[in-house]
Structure formats: C-alpha cells, structure tokens
Write a protein that holds these residues in place. Sequence first.
Motif, PDB file in Angstrom:
ATOM      1  N   LEU A   1      17.959 -15.121 -26.103  1.00 41.55           N
ATOM      2  CA  LEU A   1      17.354 -15.249 -24.870  1.00 41.55           C
ATOM      3  C   LEU A   1      17.613 -16.562 -24.028  1.00 41.55           C
ATOM      4  N   GLN A   2      17.752 -16.478 -22.650  1.00 46.58           N
ATOM      5  CA  GLN A   2      17.823 -17.500 -21.791  1.00 46.58           C
ATOM      6  C   GLN A   2      16.574 -18.036 -21.611  1.00 46.58           C
ATOM      7  N   GLY A   3      16.439 -19.387 -20.988  1.00 45.47           N
ATOM      8  CA  GLY A   3      15.188 -19.867 -20.785  1.00 45.47           C
ATOM      9  C   GLY A   3      14.125 -19.259 -19.965  1.00 45.47           C
ATOM     10  N   THR A   4      14.757 -18.782 -18.706  1.00 45.43           N
ATOM     11  CA  THR A   4      13.887 -17.982 -17.852  1.00 45.43           C
ATOM     12  C   THR A   4      13.231 -16.631 -18.466  1.00 45.43           C
ATOM     13  N   GLU A   5      14.219 -15.961 -19.159  1.00 50.49           N
ATOM     14  CA  GLU A   5      13.938 -14.854 -19.910  1.00 50.49           C
ATOM     15  C   GLU A   5      12.803 -15.110 -20.788  1.00 50.49           C
ATOM     16  N   VAL A   6      12.600 -15.889 -21.485  1.00 52.02           N
ATOM     17  CA  VAL A   6      11.590 -16.279 -22.262  1.00 52.02           C
ATOM     18  C   VAL A   6      10.029 -16.581 -21.472  1.00 52.02           C
ATOM     19  N   LYS A   7      10.476 -17.022 -20.507  1.00 51.72           N
ATOM     20  CA  LYS A   7       9.057 -17.351 -19.588  1.00 51.72           C
ATOM     21  C   LYS A   7       8.651 -16.116 -19.024  1.00 51.72           C
ATOM     22  N   SER A   8       9.670 -15.073 -18.639  1.00 48.83           N
ATOM     23  CA  SER A   8       9.335 -13.915 -18.138  1.00 48.83           C
ATOM     24  C   SER A   8       8.521 -12.804 -19.373  1.00 48.83           C
ATOM     25  N   LEU A   9       9.270 -13.028 -20.246  1.00 48.55           N
ATOM     26  CA  LEU A   9       8.635 -12.172 -21.663  1.00 48.55           C
ATOM     27  C   LEU A   9       7.249 -12.901 -21.864  1.00 48.55           C
TER      28      LEU A   9
ATOM     29  N   GLY B   1      20.327  -2.447 -21.527  1.00 50.91           N
ATOM     30  CA  GLY B   1      19.397  -1.692 -20.780  1.00 50.91           C
ATOM     31  C   GLY B   1      18.129  -2.267 -20.887  1.00 50.91           C
ATOM     32  N   LEU B   2      17.861  -3.475 -21.402  1.00 47.84           N
ATOM     33  CA  LEU B   2      16.580  -4.112 -21.400  1.00 47.84           C
ATOM     34  C   LEU B   2      16.292  -4.570 -20.179  1.00 47.84           C
ATOM     35  N   TRP B   3      15.213  -4.498 -19.425  1.00 47.04           N
ATOM     36  CA  TRP B   3      14.887  -5.221 -18.071  1.00 47.04           C
ATOM     37  C   TRP B   3      14.107  -6.029 -18.249  1.00 47.04           C
ATOM     38  N   ILE B   4      14.429  -7.231 -17.968  1.00 45.70           N
ATOM     39  CA  ILE B   4      13.401  -8.414 -17.874  1.00 45.70           C
ATOM     40  C   ILE B   4      13.424  -8.924 -16.437  1.00 45.70           C
ATOM     41  N   ALA B   5      12.297  -9.016 -15.763  1.00 43.88           N
ATOM     42  CA  ALA B   5      12.170  -9.467 -14.361  1.00 43.88           C
ATOM     43  C   ALA B   5      12.511 -11.010 -14.181  1.00 43.88           C
ATOM     44  N   PRO B   6      13.072 -11.223 -13.227  1.00 40.07           N
ATOM     45  CA  PRO B   6      13.364 -12.559 -12.956  1.00 40.07           C
ATOM     46  C   PRO B   6      12.352 -13.582 -12.880  1.00 40.07           C
ATOM     47  N   TYR B   7      12.330 -14.668 -13.383  1.00 41.12           N
ATOM     48  CA  TYR B   7      10.994 -15.616 -13.380  1.00 41.12           C
ATOM     49  C   TYR B   7      10.480 -15.875 -12.302  1.00 41.12           C
TER      50      TYR B   7
ATOM     51  N   LEU C   1      17.855 -20.942  -8.297  1.00 37.35           N
ATOM     52  CA  LEU C   1      19.527 -19.968  -8.408  1.00 37.35           C
ATOM     53  C   LEU C   1      19.897 -19.671  -9.719  1.00 37.35           C
ATOM     54  N   HIS C   2      19.387 -20.422 -10.712  1.00 33.13           N
ATOM     55  CA  HIS C   2      20.010 -20.193 -12.221  1.00 33.13           C
ATOM     56  C   HIS C   2      19.335 -19.378 -12.864  1.00 33.13           C
ATOM     57  N   ASN C   3      18.445 -18.204 -12.312  1.00 33.01           N
ATOM     58  CA  ASN C   3      17.586 -17.337 -12.856  1.00 33.01           C
ATOM     59  C   ASN C   3      18.713 -16.435 -13.485  1.00 33.01           C
ATOM     60  N   HIS C   4      18.014 -15.622 -14.638  1.00 31.75           N
ATOM     61  CA  HIS C   4      18.871 -14.627 -15.326  1.00 31.75           C
ATOM     62  C   HIS C   4      19.361 -13.354 -14.781  1.00 31.75           C
ATOM     63  N   LEU C   5      20.246 -12.661 -15.328  1.00 31.02           N
ATOM     64  CA  LEU C   5      20.614 -11.209 -14.666  1.00 31.02           C
ATOM     65  C   LEU C   5      19.503 -10.378 -15.528  1.00 31.02           C
ATOM     66  N   GLN C   6      19.163  -9.331 -14.831  1.00 30.01           N
ATOM     67  CA  GLN C   6      17.590  -8.614 -15.404  1.00 30.01           C
ATOM     68  C   GLN C   6      18.149  -7.602 -16.503  1.00 30.01           C
ATOM     69  N   THR C   7      19.482  -7.034 -16.331  1.00 32.90           N
ATOM     70  CA  THR C   7      19.742  -6.119 -17.335  1.00 32.90           C
ATOM     71  C   THR C   7      21.091  -6.621 -18.199  1.00 32.90           C
ATOM     72  N   ARG C   8      21.330  -7.692 -18.352  1.00 27.41           N
ATOM     73  CA  ARG C   8      22.726  -8.106 -19.112  1.00 27.41           C
ATOM     74  C   ARG C   8      22.280  -7.701 -20.588  1.00 27.41           C
TER      75      ARG C   8
END
Length: 153
Positions: free
Chosen positions: A31-39, A62-68, A73-80
């Motif tokens: 995971l990327q940093g912003t993905e961890v925070k959204s999780l 197909g896993l959707w994680i909301a943007p933090y 502007l360095h937020n992750h892509l939701q469904t990568r």
Amino acid sequence: MAKQSNATVVKNRKAYHDYTILEVWEAGIVLQGTEVKSLREHKVQMQDSYVQVKGTELFLIGLWIAPYSHGNLHNHLQTRPRKLLLHKKQILKIRQKSQEKHLTIIPLNIHLTQSKLFKVDIALGKGKKQHDKREKIKEQEDKRSMERAMKPR
C-alpha cells in the motif's frame, strides 16, 4: 485496554454468498501512505474485487480505497491493482489449483494485525449456482424459525 488480535477493516460478504470457500490464505498487501490512512478510516469497498495471478505474483484487482481526506495532489488512485505478498511456493500452488479446477481466487477480508500491518485473507472459491444459493437461504430461515420457536418467552 486489551489489544485486538485481528481488527477487521472490511469484509467481502458477497464472497460467502456467491462462492463455496475451499482454502484460505493470509497475504500481505503493498500500500501507499494515503491508502493506509484511508484504510484506518474504514473507507474501502471490496465489492466485485478479485485476485489475479501474473507470473509468480498476485494482484488484487477492483479494490476501491477512497482518497485520503487530508491528502494533497499526491493522493493514490482509488482502484489501482495492488500487489499481494506470499511465498513463491504458495503462489505457484494457488495458481496451479485455480487453473486445474477452474476456481476463482477471491479476497475475503482485510484486517489489521497486532503489529499494525494490513493483511488480506484470500480464498479459492467455486461459484455457486442459483439453486444452491436459494437452498442455503432456505436452510438459514428454517434454522432461525426453529430457534425462535424454542426460545422461552
């Protein structure tokens, strides 16, 4: 305050309804940093997600994680596609079983371990037919009605 051994972040409820679960593994997830925070905020959906084998690697598609919410502007892509971490022998075993028996690899849940790592439970599942689903629902309803009848008032 007691520590929780496995705090479930999200559960794929449709998996148990649509598939017969045969075998389960616990995998790490990259995971990327912003993905961890959204999780950590439980802003994730596993609906329609699946696992794909590419060579000797597993990817969660197909896993959707909301943007933090406080991301820039360095937020992750939701469904990568997100890489899953397992031993090579386990990945080869999963790939072999899924190909020879025409099984699907599906994620069951994402949970946080005691060491603050996110893990994904993945399973080999065989798709259920419509009549199997109806039969299962009927059994559950019968069981509930029997429990209600037996319950003292």
